[in-house]
Design an enzyme around this catalytic site. Structure first.
Site, short mmCIF file in Angstrom:
data_model
loop_
_atom_site.label_atom_id
_atom_site.label_comp_id
_atom_site.label_asym_id
_atom_site.label_seq_id
_atom_site.Cartn_x
_atom_site.Cartn_y
_atom_site.Cartn_z
N ASN A 18 -73.68 -12.84 42.24
CA ASN A 18 -73.41 -13.51 41.03
C ASN A 18 -74.02 -12.57 40.06
O ASN A 18 -75.11 -12.31 40.00
CB ASN A 18 -74.25 -14.68 41.17
CG ASN A 18 -74.44 -15.42 39.67
OD1 ASN A 18 -73.52 -15.21 38.74
ND2 ASN A 18 -75.26 -16.30 39.52
N LYS A 20 -73.79 -12.57 36.88
CA LYS A 20 -74.22 -13.36 35.70
C LYS A 20 -73.52 -12.70 34.47
O LYS A 20 -72.43 -12.18 34.50
CB LYS A 20 -75.80 -13.36 35.61
CG LYS A 20 -76.53 -13.91 37.00
CD LYS A 20 -77.84 -14.28 36.83
CE LYS A 20 -78.12 -14.73 38.43
NZ LYS A 20 -79.63 -15.23 38.18
N HIS A 108 -74.96 -23.81 38.84
CA HIS A 108 -75.73 -22.95 38.99
C HIS A 108 -77.02 -23.44 38.37
O HIS A 108 -77.08 -23.90 37.27
CB HIS A 108 -75.31 -21.58 38.68
CG HIS A 108 -76.32 -20.35 39.18
ND1 HIS A 108 -77.37 -20.19 38.24
CD2 HIS A 108 -76.56 -19.47 40.01
CE1 HIS A 108 -78.22 -19.26 38.56
NE2 HIS A 108 -77.66 -18.77 39.84
N GLU A 110 -78.80 -21.91 36.22
CA GLU A 110 -78.97 -21.69 34.86
C GLU A 110 -77.95 -22.37 34.10
O GLU A 110 -78.25 -22.58 32.83
CB GLU A 110 -78.47 -20.22 34.83
CG GLU A 110 -79.74 -19.18 35.13
CD GLU A 110 -79.33 -18.07 35.99
OE1 GLU A 110 -78.18 -17.30 35.77
OE2 GLU A 110 -80.17 -17.59 36.55
N GLU A 185 -80.58 -22.90 46.08
CA GLU A 185 -81.48 -22.13 45.44
C GLU A 185 -82.49 -22.62 44.76
O GLU A 185 -82.47 -23.22 43.79
CB GLU A 185 -80.26 -21.36 44.45
CG GLU A 185 -79.17 -20.75 44.88
CD GLU A 185 -78.67 -19.52 43.74
OE1 GLU A 185 -78.46 -18.43 44.47
OE2 GLU A 185 -78.24 -20.27 42.82
N GLY A 191 -84.41 -14.93 40.53
CA GLY A 191 -84.67 -13.77 39.57
C GLY A 191 -86.32 -13.54 39.58
O GLY A 191 -86.66 -12.93 38.34
N SER A 232 -83.71 -14.24 45.08
CA SER A 232 -84.44 -13.07 45.21
C SER A 232 -84.06 -12.48 46.82
O SER A 232 -85.07 -11.72 47.01
CB SER A 232 -85.88 -13.11 45.05
OG SER A 232 -86.15 -13.47 43.72
C1 PEP Z 1 -78.76 -16.35 41.64
O1 PEP Z 1 -78.46 -16.12 40.34
O2 PEP Z 1 -77.76 -17.19 42.17
C2 PEP Z 1 -79.65 -15.62 42.31
C3 PEP Z 1 -80.24 -16.03 43.26
O3 PEP Z 1 -80.36 -14.75 41.52
P1 PEP Z 1 -81.44 -13.57 42.26
O4 PEP Z 1 -80.89 -13.00 43.39
O5 PEP Z 1 -81.60 -12.47 41.19
O6 PEP Z 1 -82.72 -14.31 42.49
#
Ligand code: PEP
Length: 279
Positions: A18, A20, A108, A110, A185, A191, A232
């Protein structure tokens, strides 16, 4: 290894990036090219996971162009649920499908946190994706406060059940895989560099599989749905994550933005596939 019902070789192993709100069109093209070149440099004959690159809308055409003829698939990060109309700034499912985009992230965290996505809008979007032949990657996961209050399982259950409401087993199932992918997630792990420990991530992914099993009772759907972990994920964590019974892949943010970070994650997915052939 787990039994066939729960750790099913027929279930797709998926490594999705992703990107973003990062990368200009030329940067996105260069990243896609580096990933494709990195894969081409690997020894031939090794089974690869499904690789899904999710750039911004404006980069989709360029990334699709760069991955042509490669094993990489392309996904969008969001979409509207309506087919067309006076909805300024939105992108409709038929537009993505017509470009040969194959996946779309839905809900997601976000989008839920900053853009007002709800379980209801997620459900509408999952339905719309299926109606247009796009594979929705439905994202679920608890906030830190919810985890600390012991609400993780309830929150995830609600998100899964509401997201799949009024979607039939037939809409979900298809030969050789499932039309719906779920990404667990935990929001506090996205992040932040804070990983959800693999056994706990596996437990929640197993819970999600159990919820799907109950939801589509008797339809043999749960064993075919790929459930990804996201939060992460990086080269140092992927091997352990890919050894878990219920984690069928990873949804990756930060570590998907450079080919040298992302390629080892694809390898991690490939190792999981290899483990099936030795199971
Ligand atoms: C994501 O944005 O779906 C995500 C898991 O980000 P990160 O790997 O940076 O934690």
């Amino acid at each position: 290894m787990g039994n066939d019902q729960t750790r099913d070789a027929k279930r797709k192993t998926i490594i999705a990036g992703n990107w973003k709100m990062n990368k200009t069109v030329s940067e996105a093209g260069a990243l896609a090219r580096s990933i494709v070149e990195g894969l081409a440099a690997e020894p031939k004959g090794e089974a690869l996971p499904e690789i899904v690159l999710c750039p911004t809308f404006v980069c989709l055409a360029e990334v699709l162009n760069q991955v042509k003829g490669s094993p990489c698939k392309v996904g969008a990060q969001n979409m509207d649920y309506r087919d067309s109309g006076a909805f300024t700034g939105e992108i409709a499912p038929p537009m993505l499908a017509a470009m040969q985009v194959q996946y779309v992230l839905i809900g997601h965290s976000e989008r839920r946190q900053f853009f007002g996505e709800t379980n209801d809008s997620v459900n509408l979007k999952v339905k719309a994706a299926l109606a247009h032949g796009l594979v929705p990657v439905m994202c679920v996961g608890e906030l830190l406060e919810q985890r600390e209050a012991g609400q993780t399982d309830d929150v995830v259950r609600q998100q899964v059940v509401a997201g799949l409401a009024e979607i039939s087993a037939e809409q979900i199932a298809q030969a050789g895989g499932a039309k719906v992918v779920i990404a667990y997630e935990p929001v506090w792990a996205i992040g932040t560099g804070k990983n959800c420990e693999s056994p706990e991530a596996n437990r929640v992914c197993g819970l999600i599989r159990g919820i799907i099993e109950e939801f589509y009772s008797g339809k043999n759907i749960a064993s075919s749905v790929s459930i990804l972990y996201g939060g992460s994920v990086k080269a140092s964590t992927i091997d352990e994550q890919m050894q878990q019974e219920h984690i069928d892949g990873a949804l990756v943010g930060g570590a998907s933005l450079k080919a040298e970070d992302f390629l080892p994650l694809i390898k991690g997915g490939a190792k999981r596939l290899k483990s099936f052939s030795h199971a």
